[in-house]
Write a protein that holds these residues in place. Structure first.
Motif, PDB file in Angstrom:
ATOM      1  N   LEU A  58      30.108  38.157  82.592  1.00 56.93           N
ATOM      2  CA  LEU A  58      30.596  36.833  82.173  1.00 56.93           C
ATOM      3  C   LEU A  58      29.826  36.301  80.959  1.00 56.93           C
ATOM      4  O   LEU A  58      29.955  35.134  80.584  1.00 56.93           O
ATOM      5  CB  LEU A  58      30.471  35.838  83.334  1.00 56.93           C
ATOM      6  CG  LEU A  58      31.461  36.014  84.486  1.00 56.93           C
ATOM      7  CD1 LEU A  58      30.965  35.290  85.734  1.00 56.93           C
ATOM      8  CD2 LEU A  58      32.852  35.499  84.098  1.00 56.93           C
ATOM      9  N   ASP A  59      29.009  37.178  80.347  1.00 59.16           N
ATOM     10  CA  ASP A  59      28.221  36.806  79.162  1.00 59.16           C
ATOM     11  C   ASP A  59      27.270  35.635  79.382  1.00 59.16           C
ATOM     12  O   ASP A  59      27.022  34.838  78.465  1.00 59.16           O
ATOM     13  CB  ASP A  59      29.146  36.498  77.972  1.00 59.16           C
ATOM     14  CG  ASP A  59      29.804  37.757  77.455  1.00 59.16           C
ATOM     15  OD1 ASP A  59      29.133  38.797  77.431  1.00 59.16           O
ATOM     16  OD2 ASP A  59      30.993  37.695  77.099  1.00 59.16           O
ATOM     17  N   ILE A  60      26.766  35.530  80.578  1.00 60.21           N
ATOM     18  CA  ILE A  60      25.722  34.532  80.823  1.00 60.21           C
ATOM     19  C   ILE A  60      24.453  35.013  80.130  1.00 60.21           C
ATOM     20  O   ILE A  60      24.087  36.184  80.239  1.00 60.21           O
ATOM     21  CB  ILE A  60      25.498  34.354  82.342  1.00 60.21           C
ATOM     22  CG1 ILE A  60      26.706  33.642  82.945  1.00 60.21           C
ATOM     23  CG2 ILE A  60      24.199  33.594  82.619  1.00 60.21           C
ATOM     24  CD1 ILE A  60      26.685  33.534  84.455  1.00 60.21           C
ATOM     25  N   LYS A  61      23.840  34.103  79.385  1.00 62.35           N
ATOM     26  CA  LYS A  61      22.624  34.464  78.663  1.00 62.35           C
ATOM     27  C   LYS A  61      21.436  34.356  79.626  1.00 62.35           C
ATOM     28  O   LYS A  61      21.137  33.276  80.123  1.00 62.35           O
ATOM     29  CB  LYS A  61      22.445  33.487  77.489  1.00 62.35           C
ATOM     30  CG  LYS A  61      21.595  34.053  76.348  1.00 62.35           C
ATOM     31  CD  LYS A  61      21.230  32.993  75.336  1.00 62.35           C
ATOM     32  CE  LYS A  61      22.372  32.681  74.361  1.00 62.35           C
ATOM     33  NZ  LYS A  61      21.920  31.754  73.283  1.00 62.35           N
ATOM     34  N   MET A  62      20.796  35.489  79.885  1.00 64.57           N
ATOM     35  CA  MET A  62      19.624  35.478  80.768  1.00 64.57           C
ATOM     36  C   MET A  62      18.385  35.655  79.900  1.00 64.57           C
ATOM     37  O   MET A  62      18.256  36.654  79.191  1.00 64.57           O
ATOM     38  CB  MET A  62      19.737  36.591  81.795  1.00 64.57           C
ATOM     39  CG  MET A  62      20.870  36.345  82.792  1.00 64.57           C
ATOM     40  SD  MET A  62      20.811  37.501  84.201  1.00 64.57           S
ATOM     41  CE  MET A  62      21.924  38.773  83.568  1.00 64.57           C
ATOM     42  N   VAL A  63      17.492  34.684  79.986  1.00 72.13           N
ATOM     43  CA  VAL A  63      16.323  34.670  79.111  1.00 72.13           C
ATOM     44  C   VAL A  63      15.036  34.709  79.940  1.00 72.13           C
ATOM     45  O   VAL A  63      14.861  33.903  80.858  1.00 72.13           O
ATOM     46  CB  VAL A  63      16.312  33.389  78.245  1.00 72.13           C
ATOM     47  CG1 VAL A  63      15.141  33.414  77.271  1.00 72.13           C
ATOM     48  CG2 VAL A  63      17.634  33.223  77.508  1.00 72.13           C
ATOM     49  N   ALA A  64      14.157  35.657  79.635  1.00 75.26           N
ATOM     50  CA  ALA A  64      12.845  35.694  80.298  1.00 75.26           C
ATOM     51  C   ALA A  64      11.859  34.891  79.465  1.00 75.26           C
ATOM     52  O   ALA A  64      11.786  35.044  78.244  1.00 75.26           O
ATOM     53  CB  ALA A  64      12.365  37.130  80.453  1.00 75.26           C
TER      54      ALA A  64
END
Lengths: 158, 158, 158
Positions: free
Chosen positions: C112-118
């Protein structure tokens, strides 16, 4: 055009959550946002002075006050605290990586004109008095928080 | 002009966090904001009736149901609970300072037309049935929460 | 018209809170909202690969790394975990009610193109390196989070 506000309810008062609150708050203030932090329940411990302040309390309030951590240096982690060892370890790692400490973040917050508000209802319930909290903060209730949050677009409960 | 909504996801279901949720919710509603509280995971325990309700459950659901607190009177604190002593102490201090109890806050929430929604997916997973929850609440899933939050400016996860 | 963003700070990294984060995130993305998830502190554990990755660490970082759970399968519950039994029970109940698992939710989030940022500062402090985290994520600091939250109307701290 004035930027919208950022507000944070600092509820938990663990070292890690307090750090997160102040990192977000000072970051937002540095970007020009007016920031209000509202300290309630265990979050009040973040604002406590680290020495014992002789104020009049009843037995239960004294007991409660003794069991709760006094200020940033005494806070534990929300996880893996191991009686304070985890907390020390995290502070050690932060120093090593040049991450500013919670005490420094609180000073930065003051310099950046972040409004720090102690929740008066929580103070009553937990038997904490103004003399026991650090200088440079304000005192108010939930209505004040809500008025600020109404003008905010980043409103967090931490 | 209608005010923007306030929404709260009540996730933790500890006495202190439940109190914070309802104090913010009733405060916002009193100021004219439409408020929706979405109770999910452990937050469902806030809405449980305090007596045992005989419903059909499998063994695991029964076990889960027994171990989780039934309603506001049984909730513990998120910190310093000491097997319920901390929770009793806090209720005592609240009474002393004329702070309304969680049960009273829930009644106020109903009178102020706060929409209280139980998360149906969490109910399934935790084996909680409608008969076990208090009257006057709604049942819905995450899409309903998101639709409300979309119209809100104060959206908190507690 | 483009929808406003939804952002989530995933701080706690417990199975139940991670599930809540991803259920809200994928729900919001499915409704057309751009979503950014910012993983910080214990939340980084959600993004860890489940096998041991041989990277150079000092003693304390190794110790910290060993004590923290590696990835979705190892996470515990925030309450009633009972050394992992609670966590297993919840996964069992989720399967029974056809609720997708955390691993599946993470895959959905990517699709779903969710941006996951660490959070890079937390990675430094906790001694976690890029090689130890799953593919398809981004790396950034608090300024990036704040820029996204500024364009959001649903900003949660979980």
């Amino acid at each position: 055009m004035e930027q919208k506000k950022a507000t944070m309810i600092v509820f938990d008062g663990d070292l890690d959550k307090a750090l997160a609150s102040f990192i977000i708050a000072t970051g937002a203030a540095a970007m020009g946002k007016p920031v209000t932090m509202f300290f309630t329940f265990w979050g009040l411990n973040v604002l406590r002075k680290d020495e014992h302040i002789p104020v009049k309390k009843n037995f239960l309030e004294k007991m409660f006050g003794k069991m709760m951590p006094r200020g940033p240096e005494k806070l534990g982690l929300s996880k893996m605290n191991f009686g304070g060892a985890g907390s020390k370890l995290m502070k050690h790692m932060m120093k090593k990586h040049n991450v500013v400490s919670l005490n420094e973040l609180i000073e930065m917050a003051k310099e950046l004109d972040i409004k720090m508000v102690a929740c008066t209802m929580s103070m009553d319930v937990m038997g904490i008095q103004k003399e026991e909290l650090i200088d440079g903060i304000e005192y108010a209730g939930v209505a004040t928080y809500l008025a600020e949050a109404e003008e905010g677009n980043v409103n967090l409960f931490i």
